[in-house]
Design an enzyme around this catalytic site. Structure first.
Site, short mmCIF file in Angstrom:
data_model
loop_
_atom_site.label_atom_id
_atom_site.label_comp_id
_atom_site.label_asym_id
_atom_site.label_seq_id
_atom_site.Cartn_x
_atom_site.Cartn_y
_atom_site.Cartn_z
CE LYS A 136 16.87 -12.37 6.41
NZ LYS A 136 16.84 -11.60 7.64
CD GLU A 147 18.45 -27.30 11.85
OE1 GLU A 147 19.02 -26.62 10.98
OE2 GLU A 147 18.58 -27.10 13.07
N GLY A 178 14.01 -13.18 10.48
CA GLY A 178 13.28 -14.45 10.37
C GLY A 178 12.07 -14.52 11.28
NE ARG A 179 14.26 -12.29 16.91
CZ ARG A 179 15.52 -12.28 16.46
NH1 ARG A 179 15.93 -13.25 15.66
NH2 ARG A 179 16.36 -11.34 16.82
CD GLU A 234 16.04 -16.57 16.89
OE1 GLU A 234 16.07 -17.81 17.02
OE2 GLU A 234 15.73 -16.03 15.81
CG HIS A 259 -7.67 -29.07 34.24
ND1 HIS A 259 -8.47 -29.35 35.32
CD2 HIS A 259 -8.41 -28.27 33.44
CE1 HIS A 259 -9.64 -28.77 35.17
NE2 HIS A 259 -9.62 -28.09 34.02
CE LYS A 286 20.59 -21.39 12.05
NZ LYS A 286 20.22 -20.46 10.99
O1 F6P Z 1 16.88 -20.36 14.60
C1 F6P Z 1 17.82 -19.43 14.17
C2 F6P Z 1 17.42 -18.83 12.90
O2 F6P Z 1 18.52 -18.10 12.46
C3 F6P Z 1 16.16 -17.97 13.00
O3 F6P Z 1 16.41 -16.66 13.32
C4 F6P Z 1 15.54 -18.16 11.68
O4 F6P Z 1 14.21 -17.84 11.75
C5 F6P Z 1 15.81 -19.63 11.44
O5 F6P Z 1 17.11 -19.82 11.95
C6 F6P Z 1 15.70 -20.08 10.02
O6 F6P Z 1 16.59 -19.45 9.17
P1 F6P Z 1 16.42 -19.52 7.60
O7 F6P Z 1 15.10 -18.92 7.27
O8 F6P Z 1 17.56 -18.74 7.04
O9 F6P Z 1 16.49 -20.97 7.19
#
Ligand code: F6P
Length: 525
Positions: free
Chosen positions: A198, A204, A256-257, A342, A373, A492
């Site tokens: 987003k 990452e 995002g979530r 979150e 189990h 982050k």
């Molecule tokens: O993990 C934190 C977060 O900000 C989430 O809310 C989001 O889903 C994720 O990082 C990824 O963010 P982006 O889609 O901006 O890369």
């Protein structure tokens, strides 16, 4: 805007506290014995869903007081505020409109994006759109993390029986071994990569994206044919080298979530076909309507949220489990961890002050019967009580006797947790069994049974929207903001600072523990 009201100051909360003192030692076994209609009273049947919540430590009075609490904190108004696009994400000055993505009266930009998703999916699935060397795509990599990974990955896995010929791969973590292992196994000529971010600023995803771009280029591929992006940051996507035509938009009013319903779900549409993606949206839409229009005592997400508040805030049970009896739903617990933790892992109320009560529950789980189990021993005989959502399906994808055995376990567990077993009376050998105490289970352990006719794109959509709304209701009652995530964002930033120190080889200003660890790492790497 959402009302700012400390829930513990409401009349309903005081009444619930008094009621808790009356009810805390009451046994569900007795409640069932006293009332043959209990299951009738405490279940909701809706579309292909049954929620049986009779195996909870509640009476009719409890449900009444809990719904009073929902009324007193103006839940109805809060629901309307969310659906009508009010800026209820006040800390980020944004509306919260993931529900608009599955609305049947879509706004223009949403319907245009859906058409773009449909056209692109059809072209890739049919082989009309091909890679640089003219070969049709066989493999789709979804590169993203958090909400840009967990939702689509979970849905593609859960609906594996609806999948087409395309192989799906999800890469989220920044782990060189994972990505290089994956790329070694793939043919760049037939691999399509979706960069999902987003913000287009998540380290990452960007680092992994650079590795994949280098891999494509070094193998002679034109990246324009192999890279697409899903992002609200069009400028950064273009700067990375994505053809503007291959950018699928996202909007700041979708968290995002909560984003799998948007173009973030492109890999769902590619792997399952657009029709199934649309069915998923339709299922969520139906749950939205149920949530918006049903009275609270029969409203599935509201009932689930209220029960969770009852246990978290009055009994002090801190964690909850979700146990789906379907292997393909193995990623549901981690998906829900992001949605729930979150969103509601917050300790500042909507007035900006620390809360003086518990908020966000801890959610965890694993598929059944594997979980039986592994950790169910603690459920049955441990000192902690873990209210559990059991999720099962009446019909499997393919009819089989094995499914009956799976579901026999499903029903047996909820019954055993509730009834327990009196080791003294029912001792396996005789009443004088020396181990009787060890074999007795107190029972009285709460669970919800969510019984769904069949796992389909539509029922999965409803199921996921159900937990989204449960989470929303809890945030409203707890008087917190559920749609920001400043805690994660701070993490982050700190990682970026330390990464810069690694580049210079100079450890900056840290506490003595972190400093010692960083220096050791730098010395030995
Ligand atoms: O993990 C934190 C977060 O900000 C989430 O809310 C989001 O889903 C994720 O990082 C990824 O963010 P982006 O889609 O901006 O890369």
């Amino acid at each position: 805007m959402l009302e700012k009201l400390n829930p513990t100051g409401t009349l309903a909360w005081q009444n619930l506290r008094d009621h808790f003192f009356d009810l805390q030692f009451v046994k569900m076994q007795d409640l069932f014995a006293e009332d043959s209609e209990r299951a009738q009273k405490f279940h909701v049947q809706w579309n292909d869903f049954i929620l049986d919540f009779s195996k909870n430590r509640i009476t009719t009075e409890t449900l009444k007081l809990l719904t009073d609490l929902a009324d007193e904190v103006s839940l109805k108004e809060a629901i309307e505020a969310m659906f009508s696009g009010k800026e209820i994400n006040e800390t980020e000055n944004r509306a919260v409109l993931h529900t608009a993505l599955r609305n049947q009266n879509l706004n223009n930009e949403v319907s245009e994006t859906l058409i773009k998703i449909e056209t692109f999916s059809n072209q890739i699935i049919s082989g009309e759109l091909v890679g640089t060397t003219g070969k049709p795509f066989t493999d789709i990599i979804n590169l993203g993390i958090g909400g840009s990974d967990l939702g689509p990955k979970m849905v593609v896995e859960a609906l594996v029986d609806y999948k087409n010929h395309l192989n799906s791969h999800f890469i989220s973590n920044i782990d060189n071994d994972t990505i290089s292992r994956k790329l070694k196994s793939l043919n760049p000529e037939t691999t399509l990569v979706i960069l999902v971010s987003k913000s287009f600023g998540t380290i990452e995803t960007l680092k992994n994206a650079e590795i994949v771009r280098d891999w494509l280029v070094s193998n002679g591929m034109n990246t324009e044919n192999h890279l697409v992006a899903v992002s609200s940051n069009i400028e950064k996507s273009i700067a990375f080298g994505i053809n503007p035509e291959n950018i699928f938009p996202m909007w700041d009013w979708v968290g995002g979530r909560f984003s799998l319903w948007s173009a973030v779900g492109l890999s769902i549409s590619l792997n399952l076909g657009f029709t199934n993606f649309k069915q998923l949206l339709d299922g969520a839409y139906e749950m939205d309507q149920h949530f918006k229009t049903t009275s609270f005592d029969k409203n599935i997400p509201v009932v689930l949220a209220l029960l969770s508040i009852w246990y978290n805030n009055f009994f002090g049970f801190e964690t909850e489990a979700v146990v789906p009896y379907a292997d393909c739903m193995k990623s549901v617990p981690s998906y829900l961890q992001q949605v729930i933790m979150e969103s509601n892992g917050k300790n500042i109320n909507r007035e900006g002050f620390p809360v003086n009560y518990e908020t966000g529950t801890i959610i965890w789980g694993e598929v059944g019967t594997n979980s039986q189990h592994a950790f169910f021993q603690l459920f049955h005989q441990g000192t902690k009580i873990i209210p559990t959502d059991f999720v099962g399906f009446i019909e499997p994808f393919e009819k089989s006797e094995l499914h009956d055995l799976l579901m026999a376990n499903f029903f047996a567990q909820t019954e055993a947790l509730m009834n327990g077993k009196d080791g003294g009376i029912f001792a396996e050998n005789n009443a004088n069994d020396q181990n009787a105490a060890f074999k007795s289970f107190r029972g009285n352990r709460p669970s919800n049974t969510i019984l769904i006719q069949k796992l389909t794109p539509k029922t999965l959509g409803s199921f996921l929207a159900m937990y989204e709304h449960k989470t929303f209701v809890q945030g409203v009652i707890w008087n917190i903001y559920s749609f920001d995530q400043f805690g994660v964002e701070y993490g982050k930033k700190l990682a970026e600072n330390i990464a810069d120190e690694f580049k210079t080889g100079k450890v900056g200003n840290h506490d003595s523990s972190t400093r010692f660890l960083l220096e050791t790492f730098l010395r030995n790497k």
